[in-house]
Every structure is written in C-alpha cells, then in structure tokens.
Design a protein around this motif. Structure first.
Motif, PDB file in Angstrom:
ATOM      1  N   PHE A 134     -72.652  -4.678 -27.708  1.00 57.53           N
ATOM      2  CA  PHE A 134     -71.964  -4.480 -28.684  1.00 57.53           C
ATOM      3  C   PHE A 134     -73.200  -4.512 -30.036  1.00 57.53           C
ATOM      4  CE2 PHE A 134     -70.675  -5.289 -33.036  1.00 57.53           C
ATOM      5  CZ  PHE A 134     -69.577  -4.506 -33.217  1.00 57.53           C
ATOM      6  N   LEU A 135     -74.103  -5.348 -30.078  1.00 57.72           N
ATOM      7  CA  LEU A 135     -75.122  -5.573 -30.934  1.00 57.72           C
ATOM      8  C   LEU A 135     -76.145  -4.266 -30.801  1.00 57.72           C
ATOM      9  CD1 LEU A 135     -75.935  -9.309 -30.758  1.00 57.72           C
ATOM     10  CD2 LEU A 135     -74.986  -8.021 -32.984  1.00 57.72           C
ATOM     11  N   LYS A 136     -76.553  -4.088 -29.362  1.00 59.69           N
ATOM     12  CA  LYS A 136     -77.238  -2.833 -29.256  1.00 59.69           C
ATOM     13  C   LYS A 136     -76.914  -1.408 -29.696  1.00 59.69           C
ATOM     14  CE  LYS A 136     -79.862  -4.895 -25.474  1.00 59.69           C
ATOM     15  NZ  LYS A 136     -79.992  -4.767 -23.903  1.00 59.69           N
ATOM     16  N   GLY A 137     -75.317  -1.384 -29.464  1.00 61.42           N
ATOM     17  CA  GLY A 137     -74.862   0.016 -29.935  1.00 61.42           C
ATOM     18  C   GLY A 137     -74.668  -0.206 -31.578  1.00 61.42           C
ATOM     19  N   THR A 138     -74.495  -1.241 -32.181  1.00 59.19           N
ATOM     20  CA  THR A 138     -74.578  -1.464 -33.489  1.00 59.19           C
ATOM     21  C   THR A 138     -75.989  -1.124 -34.252  1.00 59.19           C
ATOM     22  OG1 THR A 138     -72.734  -3.259 -33.627  1.00 59.19           O
ATOM     23  CG2 THR A 138     -74.108  -3.179 -35.617  1.00 59.19           C
ATOM     24  N   ILE A 139     -76.932  -1.409 -33.594  1.00 60.58           N
ATOM     25  CA  ILE A 139     -78.447  -1.245 -34.227  1.00 60.58           C
ATOM     26  C   ILE A 139     -78.663   0.259 -33.989  1.00 60.58           C
ATOM     27  CG2 ILE A 139     -80.779  -1.442 -33.444  1.00 60.58           C
ATOM     28  CD1 ILE A 139     -80.066  -4.140 -32.074  1.00 60.58           C
ATOM     29  N   ARG A 140     -78.191   1.017 -32.753  1.00 61.38           N
ATOM     30  CA  ARG A 140     -78.274   2.461 -32.743  1.00 61.38           C
ATOM     31  C   ARG A 140     -77.427   3.337 -33.967  1.00 61.38           C
ATOM     32  NH1 ARG A 140     -77.292   1.576 -27.391  1.00 61.38           N
ATOM     33  NH2 ARG A 140     -75.233   2.119 -27.313  1.00 61.38           N
ATOM     34  N   ARG A 141     -76.351   2.610 -34.263  1.00 56.26           N
ATOM     35  CA  ARG A 141     -75.646   3.204 -35.539  1.00 56.26           C
ATOM     36  C   ARG A 141     -76.228   2.734 -36.892  1.00 56.26           C
ATOM     37  NH1 ARG A 141     -71.533   1.640 -31.662  1.00 56.26           N
ATOM     38  NH2 ARG A 141     -71.302  -0.210 -32.996  1.00 56.26           N
ATOM     39  N   LYS A 142     -77.103   1.714 -36.727  1.00 55.81           N
ATOM     40  CA  LYS A 142     -78.006   1.295 -37.970  1.00 55.81           C
ATOM     41  C   LYS A 142     -76.822   0.683 -38.800  1.00 55.81           C
ATOM     42  CE  LYS A 142     -81.460   4.827 -37.899  1.00 55.81           C
ATOM     43  NZ  LYS A 142     -82.243   5.981 -38.806  1.00 55.81           N
ATOM     44  N   ARG A 143     -75.938   0.167 -38.452  1.00 55.06           N
ATOM     45  CA  ARG A 143     -74.767  -0.642 -39.139  1.00 55.06           C
ATOM     46  C   ARG A 143     -75.278  -2.080 -39.375  1.00 55.06           C
ATOM     47  NH1 ARG A 143     -68.556  -2.036 -37.003  1.00 55.06           N
ATOM     48  NH2 ARG A 143     -67.919  -2.906 -39.274  1.00 55.06           N
ATOM     49  N   LYS A 144     -75.101  -2.685 -40.678  1.00 59.85           N
ATOM     50  CA  LYS A 144     -75.638  -3.972 -40.994  1.00 59.85           C
ATOM     51  C   LYS A 144     -74.582  -4.842 -41.407  1.00 59.85           C
ATOM     52  CE  LYS A 144     -80.230  -3.157 -40.884  1.00 59.85           C
ATOM     53  NZ  LYS A 144     -81.218  -3.916 -39.819  1.00 59.85           N
ATOM     54  N   PHE A 145     -74.840  -6.221 -41.072  1.00 65.24           N
ATOM     55  CA  PHE A 145     -73.582  -6.954 -41.561  1.00 65.24           C
ATOM     56  C   PHE A 145     -74.332  -8.193 -42.575  1.00 65.24           C
ATOM     57  CE2 PHE A 145     -72.033  -5.441 -37.630  1.00 65.24           C
ATOM     58  CZ  PHE A 145     -70.584  -5.197 -38.042  1.00 65.24           C
ATOM     59  N   ASN A 146     -73.821  -8.901 -43.249  1.00 68.30           N
ATOM     60  CA  ASN A 146     -74.356  -9.873 -44.070  1.00 68.30           C
ATOM     61  C   ASN A 146     -73.853 -11.305 -43.951  1.00 68.30           C
ATOM     62  OD1 ASN A 146     -72.322  -9.587 -45.662  1.00 68.30           O
ATOM     63  ND2 ASN A 146     -73.132  -8.584 -47.215  1.00 68.30           N
ATOM     64  N   LEU A 147     -73.195 -11.418 -42.844  1.00 65.75           N
ATOM     65  CA  LEU A 147     -72.797 -12.786 -42.158  1.00 65.75           C
ATOM     66  C   LEU A 147     -72.253 -12.450 -40.718  1.00 65.75           C
ATOM     67  CD1 LEU A 147     -72.182 -15.741 -42.620  1.00 65.75           C
ATOM     68  CD2 LEU A 147     -69.837 -15.324 -43.532  1.00 65.75           C
ATOM     69  N   ILE A 148     -73.242 -13.288 -39.951  1.00 66.83           N
ATOM     70  CA  ILE A 148     -72.644 -13.082 -38.712  1.00 66.83           C
ATOM     71  C   ILE A 148     -72.552 -14.697 -38.090  1.00 66.83           C
ATOM     72  CG2 ILE A 148     -73.829 -12.659 -36.368  1.00 66.83           C
ATOM     73  CD1 ILE A 148     -75.523 -10.437 -37.626  1.00 66.83           C
ATOM     74  N   ILE A 149     -71.685 -14.599 -37.124  1.00 63.82           N
ATOM     75  CA  ILE A 149     -71.158 -15.988 -36.346  1.00 63.82           C
ATOM     76  C   ILE A 149     -71.527 -15.587 -35.000  1.00 63.82           C
ATOM     77  CG2 ILE A 149     -69.553 -17.753 -36.076  1.00 63.82           C
ATOM     78  CD1 ILE A 149     -68.916 -15.480 -39.155  1.00 63.82           C
ATOM     79  N   CYS A 150     -72.399 -16.441 -34.509  1.00 67.51           N
ATOM     80  CA  CYS A 150     -72.610 -16.215 -33.062  1.00 67.51           C
ATOM     81  C   CYS A 150     -72.640 -17.670 -32.328  1.00 67.51           C
ATOM     82  CB  CYS A 150     -74.045 -15.872 -32.857  1.00 67.51           C
ATOM     83  SG  CYS A 150     -74.678 -15.215 -31.112  1.00 67.51           S
TER      84      CYS A 150
END
Length: 522
Positions: free
Chosen positions: A414-430
C-alpha cells in the motif's frame, strides 16, 4: 474522546494527596525515569513540590503542595515534627511487648543507614501491636521524627523486623509490608487529615499463605489505588501485568480476559482463584491460552466463568469497542496503546491520517471522532477491516463516508502504491506485528523495519508526525532509537518522546514490552 481513566488524588488546603503504590519512587531516581511526583505532574499538568518522601518499596499516604508558598510552610511543619504520621507493618516475629517507644541515633555509613543507641538520639518511634493476621503480626508505628529508614531500623532493633525487609533483618516475602496509612496536620488554620485504604496484607489473612493469590490481589489493589478501577466498570484497563509471569489479566467492561502463558492448562486451584475473582468484582472471565508468548496460531479459549458473551461492548475513555471471544489472541483492543490513542486523538483534528496494520482500528476511530480531515485504514485482513467498520458504526460514524477509506492490503505494498500516486499524509500510525503471514509473503519486523519506515516516511508530509510502535521482545527502546538514527541518512526528522505508558502496565524503572516513538519530518 476525553480522558476517563484518570489517576486518583485528593486536593485540599493547597496540597495534592496521593495513595502511592509500592515500587514507585517518590521522585525521579535518574534521568528518563518518572517518580510519583512526575507522574502526577504530567497527568495534572501542574507543578508539584515533593516535601515528603516514602521509600520506593513503601506504599501509602503522600502529600505534594501545589505552590512554593505552601511547600515552604509544610516543610517547616515536617521539620518541627508537627505532621502526625501513622504507619502499619507486618512481621513474622513475636514480641512480648505490645506497646513501647524507642529512640536511637540514625546515621549513614557508606551507602547504608544504621541505627545505634546513643545519649543524643535523633529518632523516635512509638510501636503498638494491633492483631494477628494469618500467620503474621500487624503493628502500628508512629514516627515522631523523620529519619531515613527510621521505622524499618527501629523495628529491626526491637526484634520485630518488617516482613519483606531483608535489608533490615526481615524475612523474605513478595514485597515490603510497610504502609503509610495516614497524615494529619494543621495548615493555615485548616485541620488536614488524609487516610488511605488498608493494604491487602493487613486485612486478608487467608491470602498470606497463597502467594500467587496475594500477588494478584495486590495487582488489583495497585490499579484501585491509582485509578479506582472499581468505579470504571465499563472501561478497559490492565489489572495484572507482569506481577505474575504466567498470565496477564485485562478488564474489558464486564468481562475479564486472562492471557494464559503456561504450557499446562489451569489447575482446579487456578480456576477457583479466577472464579473467586469474578464473583468479587461482578465480572465474567475468559481464559485464553498463549503458548510461546502469543506466537502460537492455535491458541484457544480454555475456560470461561460466568454468563459470558461471544460478542460484547466495552469502553476505553468513553469510546465504544466491540469485543469478541473467537477472533485471534486478543478480544479486539490492545490496552497498552491507550495513551497513544489519546495522543492521536489530540493531534488528529483536521489532519490526513493513515493507520497501518490497523487491526480493529482503534487509532482510526479516535482520529475520526477527533475531526480528522480524512482517515485511511489499512490491514491485510478482511475480517479486521469489517470489524473496524463495526467499531465506527457503534460510535455513530458512517464508515461509508467519503472521509473514510478502508483497504484490505499488505501495508508495504500500500505504501509503495501511495508513493507512486504521490499521495501524502500528515499523521501516520504504524503498529506492525513482530511477525505475520499473508498471501504476499511473510512480514518480520526485524527484517522489514527499514523498508517499512523508509516507505512510510516517503508518504509523510513535511512537518508531519509518525507514531511507530512495536512489541518485538528482542528490541529495547534504545535499540529502536539506534535503528531510527540510521535512517537519518535518507530523511531529516526529529525524534520526539511518545506518551508515557499508563501505570497499569510497567512502572517507570521497568523496560516496557511495548516500545513507542514519534518522528516529525523536517
């Protein structure tokens, strides 16, 4: 979401009175370890003044002024011996004397305090025998002075060494049986009296010959002194953590959940203990076998006590969660994340939130309730995603709202796909598992840590926050810092402290099982 599970205290005459638990220092013994005063300062967001101290192993009444002026006046009262203090202790020693006063000179030699007879004593204590409790003797001690270890030294000198006080001649026990029962003084024209509940060992004589039962009773007593959990019947918190190595006990509303780590099944005696616990606290109990510290996929419910339910609802700080007895090793909420969920709730408003390895989505839920701009939830399990949506619904949220996304997907993919789509979040919980399997392969935190964090940082906006948590037992908090610092060659970020764990889990001087850290991307 507001804090419902709060530390308990009494405020009067410009002072905070607390019922200190055994094992907690009065104030920080070293950098990074909170003491009692720091814990309450953090919770109350107020400055407190430690003018009165108890030994780490001693429990009971403790007072902290809330201003420097009151602190100065109360310090003077202590120095002038105008504060009446009453202690209780147990001993296994017999004495023909039932009431007496003892004086001695207490000095420090090398790293220990010692007591000796002297024509110029500096310490004085009055002792009074109260009653027999099981095989032991309960005594009252009234210190007229306030020297270090005074009661312990004077009890030893008179042949009634305190149970558990091996440093001063006492017999080995699971704890030091010394308790500060009350404090009384007059301050600014007000008569002040603060009295604590009696400790378990002073009342439950039948438990004193069953150390395991006593240890569990004292674990619950610790939560009662700190949180008064008996007044929180619908809430979730841990009732027994590492006090007994073979099991943990969590309260999920009207059900108790026991994580059983022994390879053998509970004995009849074990089950009778749990049954007694259930009746005393009006709870139902599930016992879940946890071979290999939670790594056994075939763990099963071993026993249930009372009219248990396969599905029920409990609250954490007022937020509702659906719990289940037949889906995994946990009923659906990891209680060691309580303080982190509160932190997320405080920071989620108007943010774009990504919750990875979401499980039943406690972090997503509190973000949505806090008014997050959008909440994206990712887990590899369709069952957990469906369960997450149910948690949204029982809290009055529509999971189909455009602000909320639920993805059944491997988190790294999911993260790799998000990078390709250039989508950003300003709070991530992992909050990844230590080990997990999916159709895409095997995830291991020890092997996939760098890949996971690098991809997550690519998805984080500048000045965005990333909360990372792990229960991986082979890492300490220090190890986690070292691994994160190695990533600074790829990203510029600042490491911030995560919220302190609740004291229903580890005490400040214990290495936590759950390690958390916050990153802010520069």
């Amino acid at each position: 979401m507001t804090r419902v599970i709060k530390l308990k205290y009494t405020e009067f005459a410009g002072c905070i009175f607390v019922d200190k638990i055994a094992g907690l220092n009065t104030h920080t013994p070293e950098y990074g370890q909170r003491g009692c005063v720091e814990i309450y300062e953090e919770e109350l967001d107020r400055k407190l003044y430690p003018v009165h101290r108890l030994d780490k192993a001693t429990s009971g009444a403790l007072v902290f002024p809330t201003s420097s002026e009151v602190a100065a006046e109360l310090t003077q009262l202590f120095e002038q011996h105008k504060v009446a203090k009453r202690y209780l202790f147990l001993t296994d020693k017999k004495s023909e004397k039932k009431e007496f006063t003892y004086e001695s000179l207490i000095t420090k030699e090398k790293n220990s305090f010692v007591s000796s007879t002297s024509k110029e004593p500096n310490s004085k204590t009055t002792f009074k025998w109260l009653e027999s409790v099981g095989p032991y003797e309960l005594w009252e001690a009234i210190p007229h002075t306030g020297k270090p270890h005074q009661i312990r030294l004077h009890a030893e000198a008179n042949g009634i060494a305190i149970l558990g006080d091996e440093e001063h001649g006492g017999t080995h026990f699971n704890r030091l049986c010394l308790h500060s029962h009350s404090l009384s003084f007059e301050l600014r024209g007000q008569k002040v009296h603060y009295e604590t509940a009696l400790p378990v060992w002073a009342t439950a004589g039948d438990l004193l010959t069953d150390i395991e039962a006593l240890t569990v009773a004292e674990a619950l007593e610790r939560r009662e002194r700190m949180y008064k959990f008996s007044e929180l019947p619908e809430e979730c918190l841990r009732l027994s953590h590492r006090e007994i190595d073979s099991y943990r006990i969590d309260q999920y509303g009207d059900h108790l959940w026991v994580y059983w780590y022994k390879e053998s099944d509970p004995t009849v005696q074990d089950l009778l203990r749990f049954e007694k616990l259930a009746k005393k606290h009006h709870k139902k109990i599930f016992i879940r076998k946890m071979l290999n510290r939670g790594e056994d996929p075939n763990a099963e419910i071993l026993w249930n006590i009372g009219n248990t339910s396969p599905v029920w609802i409990a609250k954490e700080n007022g937020v509702k969660y659906e719990l289940r007895n037949n889906t995994g090793l946990s009923p659906g909420l990891f209680l060691d994340q309580r303080e982190n969920r509160l932190w997320v709730q405080e920071h989620a408003q108007d943010r774009r939130v990504l919750n990875l390895f979401s499980y039943t989505s406690g972090f997503s839920l509190v973000s949505a309730l806090a008014g997050a701009q959008e909440v994206c939830t990712v887990d590899v399990s369709q069952n957990f995603i469906d369960w997450s949506k149910k948690n949204f619904e029982i809290n009055g949220l529509n999971p189909e709202d455009d602000k909320y996304e639920f993805w059944v997907q491997d988190c790294i993919l999911f993260l790799k796909g998000t990078i390709r789509r250039k989508r950003k979040f300003n709070l991530i919980i992992c909050d990844p598992p230590s080990f997990g399997r999916s159709k895409n392969g095997v995830f291991s935190i020890s092997k996939n840590f760098d890949e996971l964090l690098i991809n997550a940082m690519y998805c984080l906006e500048k000045n965005g926050l990333l909360l990372f948590c792990t229960n991986y037992e082979k890492w300490t908090t220090g190890d986690l810092h070292l691994k994160l610092n190695k990533l600074k060659k790829d990203f510029s970020f600042k490491i911030l402290p995560a919220p302190s764990q609740g004291v229903d889990f580890e005490l400040p001087d214990q290495e936590p099982l759950m390690k958390s850290i916050i990153l802010r991307k520069n």
